[in-house]
Enzyme design. Structure first.
Site, short mmCIF file in Angstrom:
data_model
loop_
_atom_site.label_atom_id
_atom_site.label_comp_id
_atom_site.label_asym_id
_atom_site.label_seq_id
_atom_site.Cartn_x
_atom_site.Cartn_y
_atom_site.Cartn_z
N GLN A 1 -5.66 19.28 -35.30
CA GLN A 1 -5.15 18.63 -36.52
C GLN A 1 -4.09 17.58 -36.21
O GLN A 1 -4.05 16.52 -36.82
CB GLN A 1 -4.59 19.71 -37.46
CG GLN A 1 -4.15 19.17 -38.80
CD GLN A 1 -3.67 20.25 -39.73
OE1 GLN A 1 -4.14 21.40 -39.67
NE2 GLN A 1 -2.72 19.93 -40.60
N CYS B 1 -12.00 22.90 -34.90
CA CYS B 1 -10.93 23.11 -33.94
C CYS B 1 -11.52 23.16 -32.54
O CYS B 1 -12.47 23.89 -32.27
CB CYS B 1 -10.21 24.41 -34.30
SG CYS B 1 -9.77 25.44 -32.93
N GLU B 2 -10.98 22.34 -31.65
CA GLU B 2 -11.58 22.26 -30.32
C GLU B 2 -11.24 23.46 -29.44
O GLU B 2 -11.83 23.65 -28.38
CB GLU B 2 -11.18 20.95 -29.62
CG GLU B 2 -9.73 20.85 -29.23
CD GLU B 2 -9.42 19.50 -28.59
OE1 GLU B 2 -10.17 18.55 -28.82
OE2 GLU B 2 -8.41 19.43 -27.87
N HIS B 3 -10.29 24.27 -29.86
CA HIS B 3 -9.94 25.44 -29.05
C HIS B 3 -10.88 26.62 -29.28
O HIS B 3 -11.10 27.42 -28.39
CB HIS B 3 -8.50 25.87 -29.33
CG HIS B 3 -7.51 24.79 -29.05
ND1 HIS B 3 -6.48 24.48 -29.90
CD2 HIS B 3 -7.44 23.93 -28.02
CE1 HIS B 3 -5.80 23.47 -29.40
NE2 HIS B 3 -6.36 23.11 -28.27
N HIS B 4 -11.40 26.73 -30.52
CA HIS B 4 -12.24 27.88 -30.84
C HIS B 4 -13.61 27.50 -31.38
O HIS B 4 -14.43 28.37 -31.64
CB HIS B 4 -11.53 28.77 -31.87
CG HIS B 4 -10.19 29.26 -31.42
ND1 HIS B 4 -9.00 28.63 -31.74
CD2 HIS B 4 -9.86 30.31 -30.63
CE1 HIS B 4 -8.00 29.27 -31.18
NE2 HIS B 4 -8.48 30.30 -30.50
N CYS C 1 -9.74 29.75 -37.36
CA CYS C 1 -9.33 30.51 -36.16
C CYS C 1 -8.03 31.26 -36.39
O CYS C 1 -7.69 32.16 -35.63
CB CYS C 1 -9.25 29.59 -34.94
SG CYS C 1 -8.06 28.26 -35.10
N HIS D 1 -7.08 26.85 -41.05
CA HIS D 1 -7.86 26.97 -39.82
C HIS D 1 -8.54 28.34 -39.79
O HIS D 1 -7.85 29.36 -39.82
CB HIS D 1 -6.95 26.83 -38.60
CG HIS D 1 -6.40 25.44 -38.43
ND1 HIS D 1 -6.70 24.66 -37.35
CD2 HIS D 1 -5.60 24.70 -39.23
CE1 HIS D 1 -6.10 23.48 -37.48
NE2 HIS D 1 -5.42 23.49 -38.62
ZN ZN Z 1 -8.47 27.12 -33.21
#
Ligand code: ZN
Length: 190
Positions: A116, A75-78, A146, A144
């Protein structure tokens, strides 16, 4: 990929969280993480060959479905993993692709910082562009980390995304066939 930069960053991260990057257990961690990045972010490199190659002159015009393909992405956010299964379907229009290539394309696109939703759309668009099929549909069903080990902490929750193109969008019975074959038809959520 710049291994030295990754090593420096990991060392800083360890310092930042209050660890001692020179203690024995962590000494080689920056190098290990850098090597791992080569693998798990290897999909940022342009592939040597096209991910999908169209095989011409194929008269099959029924659905081709590769289902339950396991994948791992970040996941590119976390920068935490999300993992699950992908189901990839298309209806050819004179051209098909090797089944293993579909799985390889998924793996390549998953090995980069991702969301995703984008991974799902990229796969469907790649099918449409390379094979010019009557339609394509991709479903990804993933967990996920995260969502599980931080933040709202909801283990067991799954994220399901779909990308629907061409005849799968215009013809409900075709879409339903895909949902039935992948066992989503009676589970709700669609
Ligand atoms: Zn994430």
């Amino acid at each position: 990929m710049d291994a030295k930069k990754i090593e420096k960053a990991v060392r800083l991260l360890l310092e930042g969280i209050g660890e001692d990057p020179d203690r024995p257990g962590l000494k080689a961690t920056p190098q290990r993480v850098a090597r791992m990045c080569e693998e798990i972010f290897g999909g940022l490199k342009a592939p040597e060959e096209p991910l999908l190659k169209a095989i011409e002159g194929e008269s099959h015009t029924e659905m081709v479905l590769l289902k339950d393909i396991p994948f791992y992405s970040m996941c590119e956010h976390h920068l935490l993993p999300f993992t699950g299964r992908a189901h990839i379907a298309y209806i050819p229009n004179g051209q098909i692709a090797g089944l293993s290539e579909l799985a390889k394309a998924l793996e390549h696109l998953a090995r980069r910082p991702q969301v995703q939703e984008r991974l799902t759309a990229q796969l469907a668009d790649m099918l449409m562009e390379t094979l010019n099929p009557q339609g394509a549909m991709v479903i990804i069903d993933a967990e996920h980390l995260c969502m599980i080990m931080r933040g709202i902490k909801k283990p067991g929750s799954r994220t399901i995304t779909s990308a629907v193109r061409g005849i799968f969008r215009s013809k409900q019975s075709t879409r339903e066939e895909m949902l039935m074959l992948t066992n989503y038809r009676n589970k709700g959520g669609f």
